[in-house]
Design a protein around this motif. Sequence first.
Motif, mmCIF file in Angstrom:
data_model
loop_
_atom_site.group_PDB
_atom_site.id
_atom_site.type_symbol
_atom_site.label_atom_id
_atom_site.label_comp_id
_atom_site.label_asym_id
_atom_site.label_seq_id
_atom_site.Cartn_x
_atom_site.Cartn_y
_atom_site.Cartn_z
ATOM 1 N N ASP A 64 40.766 46.344 36.952
ATOM 2 C CA ASP A 64 41.118 45.252 38.381
ATOM 3 C C ASP A 64 39.735 44.590 38.818
ATOM 4 O O ASP A 64 39.815 43.313 38.973
ATOM 5 C CB ASP A 64 41.340 46.206 39.577
ATOM 6 N N VAL A 65 38.630 45.244 38.713
ATOM 7 C CA VAL A 65 37.235 44.695 38.578
ATOM 8 C C VAL A 65 36.261 45.134 37.742
ATOM 9 O O VAL A 65 36.342 46.198 37.451
ATOM 10 C CB VAL A 65 36.826 44.925 40.112
ATOM 11 N N LYS A 91 43.406 35.054 35.383
ATOM 12 C CA LYS A 91 44.612 35.662 35.689
ATOM 13 C C LYS A 91 44.542 36.672 36.965
ATOM 14 O O LYS A 91 45.586 37.334 37.354
ATOM 15 C CB LYS A 91 45.143 36.389 34.666
ATOM 16 N N GLY A 92 43.324 36.927 37.699
ATOM 17 C CA GLY A 92 43.199 37.611 38.678
ATOM 18 C C GLY A 92 42.074 38.668 38.712
ATOM 19 O O GLY A 92 42.089 39.394 39.648
ATOM 20 N N MET A 93 41.620 39.083 37.788
ATOM 21 C CA MET A 93 40.604 40.141 37.522
ATOM 22 C C MET A 93 39.418 39.888 38.343
ATOM 23 O O MET A 93 38.826 38.745 38.337
ATOM 24 C CB MET A 93 40.223 40.702 36.079
ATOM 25 N N GLY A 94 38.853 40.912 39.020
ATOM 26 C CA GLY A 94 37.647 40.275 40.136
ATOM 27 C C GLY A 94 36.411 40.869 39.055
ATOM 28 O O GLY A 94 36.565 41.353 38.141
ATOM 29 N N LEU A 95 35.344 39.959 39.246
ATOM 30 C CA LEU A 95 34.308 40.084 38.529
ATOM 31 C C LEU A 95 33.114 40.180 39.431
ATOM 32 O O LEU A 95 32.839 39.391 40.421
ATOM 33 C CB LEU A 95 34.159 38.755 37.746
ATOM 34 N N LEU A 96 32.055 41.013 39.277
ATOM 35 C CA LEU A 96 30.703 41.214 39.738
ATOM 36 C C LEU A 96 29.903 40.948 38.803
ATOM 37 O O LEU A 96 29.763 41.663 37.729
ATOM 38 C CB LEU A 96 30.477 42.491 40.644
ATOM 39 N N VAL A 97 28.920 39.811 38.929
ATOM 40 C CA VAL A 97 27.930 39.550 38.079
ATOM 41 C C VAL A 97 26.471 40.073 38.454
ATOM 42 O O VAL A 97 26.300 39.404 39.734
ATOM 43 C CB VAL A 97 27.846 38.256 37.668
ATOM 44 N N LEU A 98 25.980 40.869 37.938
ATOM 45 C CA LEU A 98 24.559 41.559 38.612
ATOM 46 C C LEU A 98 23.346 40.871 38.115
ATOM 47 O O LEU A 98 23.313 41.028 36.692
ATOM 48 C CB LEU A 98 24.600 42.915 38.509
ATOM 49 N N GLY A 190 41.017 34.466 39.967
ATOM 50 C CA GLY A 190 39.916 35.597 40.227
ATOM 51 C C GLY A 190 38.706 35.340 41.102
ATOM 52 O O GLY A 190 38.144 34.195 41.187
ATOM 53 N N ARG A 191 38.260 36.297 41.689
ATOM 54 C CA ARG A 191 37.283 36.412 42.563
ATOM 55 C C ARG A 191 36.046 36.811 41.826
ATOM 56 O O ARG A 191 35.818 37.954 41.143
ATOM 57 C CB ARG A 191 37.489 37.184 43.765
ATOM 58 N N ILE A 192 34.877 36.188 42.035
ATOM 59 C CA ILE A 192 33.765 36.299 41.551
ATOM 60 C C ILE A 192 32.336 36.547 42.855
ATOM 61 O O ILE A 192 32.374 35.748 43.414
ATOM 62 C CB ILE A 192 33.218 35.082 40.641
ATOM 63 N N ALA A 221 36.715 41.652 45.719
ATOM 64 C CA ALA A 221 37.092 41.185 44.580
ATOM 65 C C ALA A 221 38.433 41.450 44.020
ATOM 66 O O ALA A 221 39.001 40.885 43.251
ATOM 67 C CB ALA A 221 36.109 41.411 43.539
ATOM 68 N N LYS A 222 38.811 42.909 44.391
ATOM 69 C CA LYS A 222 40.347 43.171 43.949
ATOM 70 C C LYS A 222 41.294 42.267 44.488
ATOM 71 O O LYS A 222 41.438 42.104 45.777
ATOM 72 C CB LYS A 222 40.316 44.583 44.463
ATOM 73 N N GLN A 223 42.182 41.801 43.398
ATOM 74 C CA GLN A 223 43.174 40.964 44.207
ATOM 75 C C GLN A 223 44.025 41.675 45.084
ATOM 76 O O GLN A 223 44.562 42.754 45.412
ATOM 77 C CB GLN A 223 44.495 40.699 42.851
ATOM 78 N N THR A 224 44.278 40.975 46.427
ATOM 79 C CA THR A 224 45.015 41.533 47.577
ATOM 80 C C THR A 224 46.514 41.563 47.263
ATOM 81 O O THR A 224 47.201 42.376 47.886
ATOM 82 C CB THR A 224 44.629 40.432 48.732
#
Length: 245
Positions: A64-65, A91-98, A190-192, A221-224
């Motif tokens: 999911d993320v 396609k909707g997977m959330g992404l956190l770039v650190l 997708g949310r980043i 970031a998780k799709q609602t």
Amino acid sequence: MTIKVTIWNEGRHEQLHKEVQDIYPDRIDGAIAAGIANPDFEIRRGTLDDPHEGLPDSLLNDTDVLLWWGHMAHEEVSDGLIDRVQQRVLKGMGLLVLHSGHHSKLFRRLMGTNANLSWRETPQGDLERVWVVNPAHPIAEGLPPYFEVNASEMYGEPFDIPQPDELVFISWYSGGEVFRSGCTFQRGRGRIFFFSPGHETYPIYHDRTVHKVISNGIRWAKQTHTDGRILENWHRAEPIHARPT
């Protein structure tokens, strides 16, 4: 509902540098996993040297993320993996770039820029004061007006990224620099979330407030919802409204 979280860490510093091993004996991904552990997250971990570069399709398609941490081996990540991750984001997977993931192939492709910035690393580190400039944002939930990282690598403006959709954090450093340290973007469905505090030679990923930010970022970031149509290129042979004969 449980969020399936995958933490991807390049994992090279922990193999090569004893000072990093001492700070992160279970690697950076292990410190993050321990810090954000809660019943809402199903956490999996992968590294560049694992089979399929740590992200086989079976894992990536079940995520999911995704959290992404890399630094010294950006160019070793295959373009094929970047292609697959990019498509999952669209396609909707959330992404956190650190942190230094700002220079990863993945982030630069999603931003369409070089993602360059100014930086400084010293043995004692810079004091970093992270200001919450958008306290109403879900990623800022439960945070004070600012928090401090006592020893940090300085990241400074100008930061070569597109205008963020939302700016959540701005950091000030004891050397006088400022930096957009918490930014959000939307690519496809997708949310980043880019979040800069974090470095291999400082114990930043043991910090409880940093854990809180990352946990909030995962939930945001998780799709609602998952019933939205995925945009694809298709041939519409018949018009919606036929012309009168």
